[in-house]
Design an enzyme around this catalytic site. Structure first.
Site, PDB file in Angstrom:
ATOM      1  N   ARG A 168       1.015  -1.216   0.132  1.00 31.59           N
ATOM      2  CA  ARG A 168       0.508   0.065   0.144  1.00 31.59           C
ATOM      3  C   ARG A 168       0.513   1.514   0.340  1.00 31.59           C
ATOM      4  O   ARG A 168       0.402   1.726  -0.752  1.00 31.59           O
ATOM      5  CB  ARG A 168      -1.199   0.113   1.378  1.00 31.59           C
ATOM      6  CG  ARG A 168      -1.532   1.405   1.761  1.00 31.59           C
ATOM      7  CD  ARG A 168      -2.881   1.405   2.172  1.00 31.59           C
ATOM      8  NE  ARG A 168      -2.619   0.765   3.837  1.00 31.59           N
ATOM      9  CZ  ARG A 168      -1.805   1.188   4.538  1.00 31.59           C
ATOM     10  NH1 ARG A 168      -1.348   2.243   4.681  1.00 31.59           N
ATOM     11  NH2 ARG A 168      -2.085   0.375   5.119  1.00 31.59           N
ATOM     12  N   TYR A 191     -16.737  16.502 -13.612  1.00 32.55           N
ATOM     13  CA  TYR A 191     -17.665  15.524 -13.941  1.00 32.55           C
ATOM     14  C   TYR A 191     -18.783  15.298 -12.499  1.00 32.55           C
ATOM     15  O   TYR A 191     -18.343  15.287 -11.525  1.00 32.55           O
ATOM     16  CB  TYR A 191     -16.189  14.280 -13.918  1.00 32.55           C
ATOM     17  CG  TYR A 191     -16.597  12.728 -13.701  1.00 32.55           C
ATOM     18  CD1 TYR A 191     -16.963  12.264 -14.843  1.00 32.55           C
ATOM     19  CD2 TYR A 191     -16.746  12.377 -12.711  1.00 32.55           C
ATOM     20  CE1 TYR A 191     -17.170  10.727 -15.074  1.00 32.55           C
ATOM     21  CE2 TYR A 191     -16.591  10.732 -12.693  1.00 32.55           C
ATOM     22  CZ  TYR A 191     -17.488  10.167 -13.914  1.00 32.55           C
ATOM     23  OH  TYR A 191     -17.293   8.547 -13.732  1.00 32.55           O
ATOM     24  N   ASP A 217      -8.936  18.796 -13.690  1.00 37.29           N
ATOM     25  CA  ASP A 217      -9.013  17.338 -14.432  1.00 37.29           C
ATOM     26  C   ASP A 217      -8.530  17.270 -15.507  1.00 37.29           C
ATOM     27  O   ASP A 217      -9.530  18.502 -16.304  1.00 37.29           O
ATOM     28  CB  ASP A 217     -10.539  16.793 -13.573  1.00 37.29           C
ATOM     29  CG  ASP A 217     -10.785  15.425 -14.108  1.00 37.29           C
ATOM     30  OD1 ASP A 217     -10.453  14.639 -15.178  1.00 37.29           O
ATOM     31  OD2 ASP A 217     -11.754  15.074 -13.334  1.00 37.29           O
ATOM     32  N   LYS A 273      -9.724   6.650 -18.933  1.00 35.86           N
ATOM     33  CA  LYS A 273     -10.305   7.093 -20.032  1.00 35.86           C
ATOM     34  C   LYS A 273      -8.999   6.620 -21.273  1.00 35.86           C
ATOM     35  O   LYS A 273      -8.051   5.565 -21.499  1.00 35.86           O
ATOM     36  CB  LYS A 273     -10.446   8.130 -20.012  1.00 35.86           C
ATOM     37  CG  LYS A 273     -11.418   8.255 -19.175  1.00 35.86           C
ATOM     38  CD  LYS A 273     -12.582   7.823 -18.761  1.00 35.86           C
ATOM     39  CE  LYS A 273     -14.125   7.185 -17.421  1.00 35.86           C
ATOM     40  NZ  LYS A 273     -13.760   8.295 -16.753  1.00 35.86           N
TER      41      LYS A 273
HETATM   42  C1  PLP Z   1     -14.424   8.787 -15.515  1.00 36.68           C
HETATM   43  C2  PLP Z   1     -14.438  10.183 -15.269  1.00 36.68           C
HETATM   44  C3  PLP Z   1     -13.706  10.705 -13.982  1.00 36.68           C
HETATM   45  C4  PLP Z   1     -13.620   9.427 -12.910  1.00 36.68           C
HETATM   46  O1  PLP Z   1     -12.554   8.625 -12.991  1.00 36.68           O
HETATM   47  P1  PLP Z   1     -13.056   6.654 -12.506  1.00 36.68           P
HETATM   48  O2  PLP Z   1     -11.833   6.533 -13.031  1.00 36.68           O
HETATM   49  O3  PLP Z   1     -14.369   6.309 -13.505  1.00 36.68           O
HETATM   50  O4  PLP Z   1     -13.346   6.493 -11.125  1.00 36.68           O
HETATM   51  C5  PLP Z   1     -12.921  12.064 -13.550  1.00 36.68           C
HETATM   52  N1  PLP Z   1     -13.295  12.696 -14.399  1.00 36.68           N
HETATM   53  C6  PLP Z   1     -13.013  12.589 -15.444  1.00 36.68           C
HETATM   54  C7  PLP Z   1     -13.489  13.729 -16.676  1.00 36.68           C
HETATM   55  C8  PLP Z   1     -14.269  11.420 -15.671  1.00 36.68           C
HETATM   56  O5  PLP Z   1     -14.202  11.312 -17.567  1.00 36.68           O
END
Ligand code: PLP
Length: 378
Positions: free
Chosen positions: A45, A97, A169, A194
């Protein structure tokens, strides 16, 4: 080095055996020998060599001092928010998001983080929301699902001047197209699920800190809160990053063609894509990113047509998520934004005619032919 070269020669070269792909250290603990000296790894961890490889790679790609990997994008968001304290006030873009919106408005609200949501495409709105206890600004550009653009340079400068941290983000753009730290951000966050993973086969998250001091604060949360990824997932993200340029550039080229085609297609009310002339944020986006990406949204003339499209398309999966090699069509009102109160959705423009597309690696002509039949009567 060019950005494409950097994706391959990303700071991780080989292990002691010369293996080009990093070994998967599937272990929970590390032998401490005679215990005379502390070793780099003691418990997985706290640190794992496979994870460390990915953390070094993402720090290098974003141009930050320290990178950290998490079990999901939302684990990265939540862990970054964990550096704040009860009574701190945050300003966040109102169209962040959906999962970020949820954790800010439920969990962190209960734990005493105060929040003001603003239209971050207007820096003056951010300035108006500043309070004496404001400690952070949370941004996302292009936004989801409306592809609104936030001026990173202006907003991060404003945050710096106010003495607060700016968090961005960067999931939609990836460091291949946009590097928020270059525009003054303090922490960059990714859902590696993604484009970075890129193959719809892993859930993972990342964060990169501008300074080692901030890195130390985030490491305390990573280790203490414990939302870490396993080494196999980390390995998949490392592999995904190697092909990011080839995937993203091909996907963007198709997205651009499809956006232009949709603009001409009867039955389409609006196309939202920062690569289109006439997109209100295009000039700002072009100044801070080197491409428009592979996500676009459009509104149909009627809700029936939107639902008909989702049911009739044969090549796009009707699903949440984005950034994979497969084209995905999502319907925000029933999927990502289902939890948002309808009045709030209406105010933001997230209507029942809105569809978001993440364009994959299929041939653009095939996607266009499929979308044309799925959209129905002209
Ligand atoms: C999918 C997404 C998240 C969250 O990510 P996860 O891997 O699904 O927890 C955060 N920000 C954006 C812009 C996203 O598209």
């Amino acid at each position: 080095m060019g950005r494409g070269t950097l994706l391959i020669h990303n700071g991780y070269e080989t292990d002691a055996a010369g293996a080009l792909a990093p070994p998967v250290y599937q272990t929970s603990t590390f032998d401490q020998g005679d215990m005379t000296k502390p070793r780099e790894y003691d418990y997985a961890r706290s640190g794992n060599p496979t994870r460390k490889a990915l953390e070094g790679i993402i720090a290098r790609l974003e141009g930050g001092a320290k990178g950290y990997a998490f079990g999901s994008g939302i684990a990265a968001v939540s862990s970054v928010l964990g550096i704040f304290s009860a009574g701190d006030h945050l300003i966040a873009a109102e169209d962040v998001y959906g999962g970020t919106w949820r954790i800010l408005n439920t969990f962190y609200k209960r734990w005493g983080l105060q929040l003001t949501a603003v239209d971050a495409s207007d820096p003056a709105a951010i300035r108006r929301a500043l309070q004496p206890n404001t400690k952070g600004l949370f941004l996302e550009t292009p936004s989801n699902p409306l592809l609104k653009i936030t001026d990173l340079r202006a907003c991060c400068a404003l945050a710096q001047e106010a003495g607060i941290l700016s968090l961005v983000d960067n999931t939609f753009m990836t460091p291949h197209l946009q590097r928020p730290l270059e525009w003054g951000a303090d922490i960059v966050i990714h859902s590696a699920t993604k484009f970075l993973g890129g193959h719809s086969d892993v859930v993972s998250g990342l964060a990169v800190c501008r300074t080692s001091e901030l890195g130390g604060r985030l490491y305390a949360v990573q280790n203490g809160f414990g939302a870490v990824p396993g080494p196999w997932d980390v390995w998949l993200v490392i592999r995904g990053i190697k092909t990011l340029k080839a995937r993203l550039e091909a996907q963007e080229a198709s997205a651009r063609r499809i956006a232009q085609w949709l603009c001409q297609r009867p039955g389409i009310a609006q196309v939202l894509y920062p690569g289109l002339e006439g997109h209100p944020g295009k000039a700002i986006h072009d100044a801070q990113a080197s491409g428009a990406g592979a996500v676009l949204s459009f509104k149909t003339d009627t809700a029936e047509r939107a639902l008909c499209f989702l049911r009739a398309t044969r090549l796009a999966a009707a699903a949440v998520s984005l950034g994979g090699v497969e084209t995905i069509a999502s319907y925000p009102v029933l999927m990502s934004h289902a939890a948002m109160p309808p009045a709030e959705r209406d105010r933001l423009g997230i209507t029942d005619t809105l569809i978001r597309l993440s364009i994959g690696l299929e041939d653009a002509e095939d996607l266009i032919a499929d979308f044309d039949q799925a959209l129905g009567r002209r």
